[in-house]
Design a protein around this motif. Structure first.
Motif, PDB file in Angstrom:
ATOM      1  N   UNK A  12      44.986  -3.662 -45.806  1.00  0.00           N
ATOM      2  CA  UNK A  12      45.664  -3.454 -47.089  1.00  0.00           C
ATOM      3  C   UNK A  12      44.226  -2.909 -47.929  1.00  0.00           C
ATOM      4  N   UNK A  13      43.279  -3.564 -47.693  1.00  0.00           N
ATOM      5  CA  UNK A  13      41.920  -3.126 -48.495  1.00  0.00           C
ATOM      6  C   UNK A  13      40.905  -3.075 -47.351  1.00  0.00           C
ATOM      7  N   UNK A  42      49.061  10.193 -45.725  1.00  0.00           N
ATOM      8  CA  UNK A  42      48.878  11.084 -47.006  1.00  0.00           C
ATOM      9  C   UNK A  42      47.624  10.336 -47.455  1.00  0.00           C
ATOM     10  N   UNK A  98      45.794   9.446 -51.230  1.00  0.00           N
ATOM     11  CA  UNK A  98      46.219   9.470 -52.791  1.00  0.00           C
ATOM     12  C   UNK A  98      44.878   9.102 -53.260  1.00  0.00           C
ATOM     13  N   UNK A 136      46.113  10.696 -59.030  1.00  0.00           N
ATOM     14  CA  UNK A 136      46.761  12.233 -58.331  1.00  0.00           C
ATOM     15  C   UNK A 136      47.952  11.942 -57.444  1.00  0.00           C
ATOM     16  N   UNK A 137      48.775  12.790 -56.967  1.00  0.00           N
ATOM     17  CA  UNK A 137      49.981  12.558 -56.186  1.00  0.00           C
ATOM     18  C   UNK A 137      49.433  12.543 -54.626  1.00  0.00           C
ATOM     19  N   UNK A 138      50.044  12.054 -53.858  1.00  0.00           N
ATOM     20  CA  UNK A 138      49.540  12.007 -52.397  1.00  0.00           C
ATOM     21  C   UNK A 138      49.326  13.574 -51.712  1.00  0.00           C
ATOM     22  N   UNK A 139      48.505  13.606 -50.935  1.00  0.00           N
ATOM     23  CA  UNK A 139      48.101  14.842 -50.208  1.00  0.00           C
ATOM     24  C   UNK A 139      48.168  14.570 -48.819  1.00  0.00           C
ATOM     25  N   UNK A 178      43.843   5.818 -51.769  1.00  0.00           N
ATOM     26  CA  UNK A 178      44.924   5.141 -51.028  1.00  0.00           C
ATOM     27  C   UNK A 178      45.262   5.884 -49.738  1.00  0.00           C
ATOM     28  N   UNK A 237      48.223   6.311 -47.528  1.00  0.00           N
ATOM     29  CA  UNK A 237      49.552   6.103 -47.285  1.00  0.00           C
ATOM     30  C   UNK A 237      50.028   6.534 -45.969  1.00  0.00           C
ATOM     31  N   UNK A 270      57.817   4.719 -47.071  1.00  0.00           N
ATOM     32  CA  UNK A 270      56.238   4.808 -47.067  1.00  0.00           C
ATOM     33  C   UNK A 270      55.870   3.252 -47.216  1.00  0.00           C
ATOM     34  N   UNK A 271      54.641   3.182 -46.374  1.00  0.00           N
ATOM     35  CA  UNK A 271      54.213   1.795 -46.388  1.00  0.00           C
ATOM     36  C   UNK A 271      53.561   1.561 -47.611  1.00  0.00           C
ATOM     37  N   UNK A 272      52.866   0.372 -47.784  1.00  0.00           N
ATOM     38  CA  UNK A 272      52.131  -0.288 -48.956  1.00  0.00           C
ATOM     39  C   UNK A 272      50.927   0.423 -49.180  1.00  0.00           C
ATOM     40  N   UNK A 273      50.205   1.190 -48.062  1.00  0.00           N
ATOM     41  CA  UNK A 273      48.778   1.675 -48.002  1.00  0.00           C
ATOM     42  C   UNK A 273      47.892   0.997 -47.801  1.00  0.00           C
ATOM     43  N   UNK A 305      43.917   0.592 -49.048  1.00  0.00           N
ATOM     44  CA  UNK A 305      43.041   0.829 -50.381  1.00  0.00           C
ATOM     45  C   UNK A 305      41.445   0.985 -49.474  1.00  0.00           C
TER      46      UNK A 305
END
Lengths: 113, 116
Positions: free
Chosen positions: B9-10, B35, B37, B41-44, B88, B90, B107-110, B112
């Motif tokens: 997660x981190x 992606x 992020x 910003x928005x995800x890339x 982040x 994703x 989507x997953x929680x990402x 960081x």
């Protein structure tokens, strides 16, 4: 690069009010989707509207799509404090076998209790 | 019904190091997209994997690479980390095999990632 631009960048309303956010995009699309993101975590899919649709409803959400203006809007009715989040529009490009999404810059919504 | 699972997660890494991020797609999904992020910003879109192959790639350097395994899970590898890679990350899964491009992503929680 990001295709979508969202307006406003930030919005603060009182609980019970309606919230409207807008999205503009640049190229032809297959579909447009709206996502919610809480506190910089994962994105939650809210609603998808196809390019041949003009309006779609899901619970308290109403999405419109105007392909001639390359724009969409998301309306959240009777907002709640739990709706506080960032909202992103994302477009699925027309053509191709993949469904890569191109995201907008997002609208940060704050609903005051 | 398990959604998309990402690990860790981190993560904190030092500039120049390499990192591997992992993703397990939602049950029944066969396609994984990654992606990035950045803050505010928005995800890339980085790239998408289907049938263990990279199908499409965004505007990211070769330092970003990936892999998809036979069970549809995926890894994102980033070499020679830069401070600007802090973001982040994703993972999103979808079902492309049906040929219908109008499915929404899950989507997953990402993860960081902080590069220091």
């Amino acid at each position: 690069s990001q295709q979508g631009e969202e307006d406003p960048q930030a919005l603060s309303i009182q609980e019970g009010e309606n919230a409207t956010m807008n999205c503009s995009y640049k190229t032809s699309i297959n579909n447009l989707q709206w996502y919610r993101q809480n506190s910089g975590r994962g994105l939650v899919h809210l609603i998808l509207i196809r390019s041949n649709e003009r309006e779609k409803h899901s619970g308290r959400l109403r999405v419109t799509l105007d392909t001639s203006k390359k724009s969409s809007s998301l309306l959240i009715t009777a907002s709640r404090a739990a709706d506080t989040a960032s909202y992103f529009c994302a477009t699925g490009p027309y053509g191709g076998a993949t469904n890569k999404l191109i995201f907008g810059t997002g609208t940060l919504l704050a609903v005051q209790p | 019904d398990a959604g998309v699972t990402q690990s860790p997660t981190h993560l904190i890494k030092t500039r120049g190091q390499q990192v591997t991020l992992r993703c397990s797609p939602k049950s029944g999904h066969d396609t994984v997209s990654w992606y990035q992020q950045a803050l505010g910003q928005g995800p890339q879109f980085i790239f998408q994997y289907y049938e263990e192959e990279e199908r499409q790639r965004g505007n990211f350097p070769d330092r970003f690479s990936g892999h998809q395994f036979p069970n549809y899970s995926s890894e994102l590898n980033v070499n020679a980390l830069l401070l600007g890679d802090s973001a982040l990350y994703l993972c999103a899964s979808s079902l492309v095999g049906t040929g219908d491009p109008n499915y929404g992503y899950t989507f997953g929680s990402g993860t960081r990632l902080t590069v220091v």
